[in-house]
Design a protein around this motif. Structure first.
Motif, short mmCIF file in Angstrom:
data_model
loop_
_atom_site.label_atom_id
_atom_site.label_comp_id
_atom_site.label_asym_id
_atom_site.label_seq_id
_atom_site.Cartn_x
_atom_site.Cartn_y
_atom_site.Cartn_z
N HIS A 1 0.87 -1.18 0.00
CA HIS A 1 0.00 0.00 0.00
C HIS A 1 0.91 1.23 0.00
N HIS A 2 0.92 1.96 -1.09
CA HIS A 2 1.77 3.15 -1.21
C HIS A 2 0.94 4.27 -1.84
N PHE A 3 0.63 5.26 -1.02
CA PHE A 3 -0.21 6.37 -1.46
C PHE A 3 0.52 7.70 -1.30
N LEU A 4 0.07 8.67 -2.08
CA LEU A 4 0.58 10.03 -1.98
C LEU A 4 -0.58 10.95 -1.63
N ALA A 5 -0.36 11.79 -0.62
CA ALA A 5 -1.31 12.85 -0.28
C ALA A 5 -0.72 14.15 -0.81
N VAL A 6 -1.50 14.85 -1.62
CA VAL A 6 -1.03 16.03 -2.33
C VAL A 6 -1.97 17.20 -2.04
N PRO A 7 -1.43 18.30 -1.51
CA PRO A 7 -2.29 19.48 -1.33
C PRO A 7 -2.73 20.03 -2.68
N LYS A 8 -3.93 20.57 -2.72
CA LYS A 8 -4.42 21.17 -3.96
C LYS A 8 -3.72 22.50 -4.25
N VAL A 9 -3.26 23.16 -3.21
CA VAL A 9 -2.46 24.38 -3.39
C VAL A 9 -1.02 23.94 -3.67
N HIS A 10 -0.41 24.53 -4.67
CA HIS A 10 0.94 24.12 -5.06
C HIS A 10 1.99 24.71 -4.11
N TYR A 11 2.77 23.82 -3.52
CA TYR A 11 4.00 24.15 -2.81
C TYR A 11 5.07 23.29 -3.47
N ASP A 12 6.23 23.85 -3.73
CA ASP A 12 7.27 23.08 -4.41
C ASP A 12 7.73 21.86 -3.60
N SER A 13 7.90 22.03 -2.30
CA SER A 13 8.41 20.94 -1.45
C SER A 13 8.25 21.34 0.01
N VAL A 14 8.73 20.49 0.90
CA VAL A 14 8.68 20.83 2.32
C VAL A 14 9.48 22.10 2.61
N LYS A 15 10.50 22.35 1.82
CA LYS A 15 11.29 23.57 2.03
C LYS A 15 10.50 24.83 1.70
N SER A 16 9.38 24.70 1.00
CA SER A 16 8.51 25.84 0.72
C SER A 16 7.64 26.20 1.92
N LEU A 17 7.56 25.28 2.87
CA LEU A 17 6.77 25.52 4.07
C LEU A 17 7.66 26.21 5.09
N ASN A 18 7.16 27.30 5.65
CA ASN A 18 8.02 28.04 6.55
C ASN A 18 7.29 28.63 7.74
N LYS A 19 6.06 28.26 7.91
CA LYS A 19 5.28 28.84 8.98
C LYS A 19 4.71 27.75 9.86
N GLU A 20 4.54 28.08 11.09
CA GLU A 20 3.94 27.13 12.01
C GLU A 20 2.52 26.77 11.56
N GLU A 21 1.86 27.68 10.83
CA GLU A 21 0.51 27.38 10.34
C GLU A 21 0.51 26.24 9.33
N HIS A 22 1.64 25.98 8.72
CA HIS A 22 1.73 24.85 7.79
C HIS A 22 1.64 23.51 8.52
N LEU A 23 1.79 23.54 9.83
CA LEU A 23 1.62 22.32 10.62
C LEU A 23 0.22 21.73 10.44
N VAL A 24 -0.76 22.58 10.29
CA VAL A 24 -2.13 22.11 10.06
C VAL A 24 -2.20 21.31 8.76
N LEU A 25 -1.58 21.81 7.73
CA LEU A 25 -1.54 21.10 6.44
C LEU A 25 -0.85 19.74 6.61
N ILE A 26 0.30 19.72 7.25
CA ILE A 26 1.04 18.47 7.46
C ILE A 26 0.17 17.48 8.23
N ASN A 27 -0.46 17.95 9.28
CA ASN A 27 -1.32 17.07 10.09
C ASN A 27 -2.50 16.54 9.28
N ASN A 28 -3.09 17.38 8.43
CA ASN A 28 -4.22 16.94 7.61
C ASN A 28 -3.79 15.90 6.56
N LEU A 29 -2.62 16.09 5.98
CA LEU A 29 -2.11 15.10 5.02
C LEU A 29 -1.94 13.76 5.71
N GLU A 30 -1.30 13.77 6.88
CA GLU A 30 -1.05 12.52 7.60
C GLU A 30 -2.35 11.87 8.06
#
Length: 136
Positions: free
Chosen positions: A38-67
């Motif tokens: 079982h190998h799946f990818l969760a992809v945000p609909k808003v484009h971010y290039d990579s984890v390095k594009s995330l720079n705010k604590e508010e992005h934690l919500v996105l990470i948590n939702n993906l997981e």
């Protein structure tokens, strides 16, 4: 801007991709080169290039939702979410320049090569917990 395959999938411009789950924020589909049964990818609909594009604590919500969405999908299929690996490839070791979280299960059955490619907290792959700590 150059076309992004994951943006195309999120915008339903890739009819060959089966969407396994979708909500307003993200989509989930199978990896085309599975490293586990079982190998799946969760992809945000808003484009971010990579984890390095995330720079705010508010992005934690996105990470948590993906997981959470990946865990819910695995659980709905009877997969042990505790025997799964969740994480991100770290630039420049990414094949698609659009943020995506991997979920692979059962992690205990991954091949040697897959365990090397998805080696937790290596130079090329980071666990979700590592990314959370990095964002704080």
């Amino acid at each position: 801007m150059k076309s992004c395959i994951f943006c195309d999938i999120a915008e339903k411009k890739s009819p060959e991709t089966v969407i396994e789950f979708e909500n307003d924020e993200l989509i989930i589909f199978k990896d085309i080169r599975p490293a586990a049964k079982h190998h799946f990818l969760a992809v945000p609909k808003v484009h971010y290039d990579s984890v390095k594009s995330l720079n705010k604590e508010e992005h934690l919500v996105l990470i948590n939702n993906l997981e959470t969405s990946l865990k819910d999908l695995l659980q709905s299929r009877g997969v042990d979410v505790n025997d799964a690996l969740y994480g991100f490839h770290w630039p420049p070791f990414i094949s698609v320049k659009h943020l995506h979280m991997h979920a692979m299960a059962p992690a205990s059955e991954m091949t040697f090569m897959s365990r090397m490619v998805f080696r937790p907290n290596s130079l090329w792959f980071s666990t979700v917990d590592y990314v959370r700590n990095w964002l704080k």
